[in-house]
Design an enzyme around this catalytic site. Structure first.
Site, mmCIF file in Angstrom:
data_model
loop_
_atom_site.group_PDB
_atom_site.id
_atom_site.type_symbol
_atom_site.label_atom_id
_atom_site.label_comp_id
_atom_site.label_asym_id
_atom_site.label_seq_id
_atom_site.Cartn_x
_atom_site.Cartn_y
_atom_site.Cartn_z
ATOM 1 N N ARG A 237 0.677 -1.209 -0.076
ATOM 2 C CA ARG A 237 0.000 -0.084 -0.024
ATOM 3 C C ARG A 237 0.919 1.123 -0.106
ATOM 4 O O ARG A 237 1.954 1.084 0.687
ATOM 5 C CB ARG A 237 -0.977 0.107 1.130
ATOM 6 C CG ARG A 237 -2.016 -0.841 1.205
ATOM 7 C CD ARG A 237 -3.261 -0.661 0.194
ATOM 8 N NE ARG A 237 -4.276 -1.398 0.146
ATOM 9 C CZ ARG A 237 -4.231 -2.422 -0.533
ATOM 10 N NH1 ARG A 237 -3.509 -3.037 -1.242
ATOM 11 N NH2 ARG A 237 -5.371 -3.140 -0.125
ATOM 12 N N GLU A 266 -4.082 7.471 -4.663
ATOM 13 C CA GLU A 266 -4.339 6.622 -6.134
ATOM 14 C C GLU A 266 -5.440 7.277 -7.020
ATOM 15 O O GLU A 266 -6.406 7.276 -6.290
ATOM 16 C CB GLU A 266 -4.475 5.159 -5.737
ATOM 17 C CG GLU A 266 -3.061 4.487 -5.428
ATOM 18 C CD GLU A 266 -3.231 3.170 -4.980
ATOM 19 O OE1 GLU A 266 -4.316 2.374 -5.504
ATOM 20 O OE2 GLU A 266 -2.375 2.416 -4.477
ATOM 21 N N HIS A 285 -1.671 0.156 -9.563
ATOM 22 C CA HIS A 285 -2.259 -0.770 -8.643
ATOM 23 C C HIS A 285 -2.866 -2.181 -9.140
ATOM 24 O O HIS A 285 -4.035 -2.235 -9.151
ATOM 25 C CB HIS A 285 -3.282 -0.191 -7.667
ATOM 26 C CG HIS A 285 -3.549 -0.771 -6.440
ATOM 27 N ND1 HIS A 285 -3.913 0.007 -5.257
ATOM 28 C CD2 HIS A 285 -3.481 -2.271 -5.909
ATOM 29 C CE1 HIS A 285 -4.242 -1.268 -4.336
ATOM 30 N NE2 HIS A 285 -3.950 -2.257 -4.691
HETATM 31 C C1 GLV Z 1 -5.262 -5.223 -3.473
HETATM 32 O O1 GLV Z 1 -4.575 -4.197 -3.437
HETATM 33 C C2 GLV Z 1 -5.326 -6.162 -2.332
HETATM 34 O O2 GLV Z 1 -5.235 -5.949 -1.336
HETATM 35 O O3 GLV Z 1 -5.938 -7.280 -2.911
#
Ligand code: GLV
Length: 327
Positions: A237, A266, A285
């Site tokens: 993250r 994001e 992401h």
């Molecule tokens: C995506 O970021 C997840 O946590 O699956």
């Protein structure tokens, strides 16, 4: 009949599964997440919500959804969901573990290789007509093969990265909260304190969940401790990295580069200083973005919804409401 609000179109059989279980499903039709008002409206009369990492689910939203019994987040990370507030309100919160670690580890490795070997930079240059001759000095980078990889967090994804690293002849270090000597031995990983990992690694890859304990884990002191040639990879993250400190470290040449699949915010605004650096790779992401994995994630979220609406415990809870709401 129970009502399920799904906050975006999702791949795989998830919607059919929900319908086959007899539920009425409303799918938010936009390509962007529902805005806060639409999200509130969507969950207001719903018995279940299938949410994504882009949907903030806090106490206020739960208040607006008196019939909601489960928030099934289609992700392994669930920092977008206030799981404690949900438990207090009698609402299950669930995630999707065990299905996306290999895919996310693939992306972490792809980013590591891309940053080390200038894959993105040289592709961009080639498209701009820069390929004039074979150059003995162009696009040189460090060798991943035989290098030292530091894995921060040895959960499912960290372990999957460690398995890949062995194929690259890497020395693998791991900084983890919980010692698991057998797991570490099996993976050929050396567990070391975090500061030692930073000092010794040629590549540092982050695989911890985001929360108060990991917010800004990589800050100015951590970048200063890294080798000047070392590359940071982040598929966890964005908030795990202090982004201002990262920009400063890149400006000062304190580290060799960064490859980031996650940022704050994001999407990252195009005028963000991180875009100025040729030694930074940024992807939007996409850690779990393979056809099969995204379908499995959506189906797993649907299974969690189906279980709760059938009066059962969900298979993948991340909270435990003392008094779960019932129909
Ligand atoms: C995506 O970021 C997840 O946590 O699956």
């Amino acid at each position: 009949m129970s009502h399920v609000f799904v906050t975006r179109r999702v791949p795989g059989r998830a919607i059919e599964m929900l319908e086959e279980a007899g539920h009425e499903v409303v799918v938010w039709p936009g390509d962007f997440p529902p805005d806060p008002e639409s999200l509130r409206e969507g969950v207001h009369k719903a018995d279940a919500a299938l949410t994504l990492v882009t949907d903030p689910v806090g106490a206020d939203l739960l208040d607006a959804a008196p019939g909601l019994r489960v928030v099934a987040n289609m992700a392994v990370g669930y920092d977008n969901v206030d799981a404690e507030a949900a438990a207090a309100a009698g609402v299950w919160a669930t995630n999707t573990p065990g299905v996306l670690h290999e895919t996310t580890a693939d992306l972490a490795f792809a980013l590591l290789l891309a940053a080390a070997r200038n894959v993105v930079l040289s592709d961009r240059d080639t498209r701009e007509g820069g390929w004039q001759t074979w150059s003995p000095t162009g696009f040189l980078g460090p060798d991943p093969y035989g290098a030292t990889l530091g894995i921060v967090g040895l959960g499912e994804i960290g372990r999957a990265v460690a398995r890949r690293a062995r194929g690259f002849g890497m020395t693998v270090l791991a900084a983890t909260r919980t010692p698991r000597p057998e797991v570490e031995r099996g993976l050929g990983v050396e567990r070391v304190p975090f500061p030692e990992l930073l000092e010794r690694s040629d590549f540092v890859t982050l695989h911890v969940p985001y929360g108060p304990e990991t917010e800004g884990l990589m800050g100015a002191a951590e970048f200063a401790a890294m080798k000047e040639s070392a590359i940071l990879v982040n598929t966890s993250r964005g908030g795990v990295v202090d982004q201002d400190a990262l920009v400063e470290a890149l400006r000062a040449g304190a580290i060799g580069g960064a490859a980031l699949d996650v940022t704050v915010p994001e999407p990252l605004p195009l005028d963000h200083p991180l875009f100025e650096f040729p030694n930074v790779v940024i992807t939007p992401h996409i850690g779990s973005a393979s056809h099969a994995t995204r379908a499995r994630m959506a189906e797993m979220a649907a299974q969690n919804v189906i279980a709760v609406l059938a009066g059962e415990e969900p298979p993948n809870p991340v909270n435990r409401p003392p008094n779960p709401r019932s129909a």
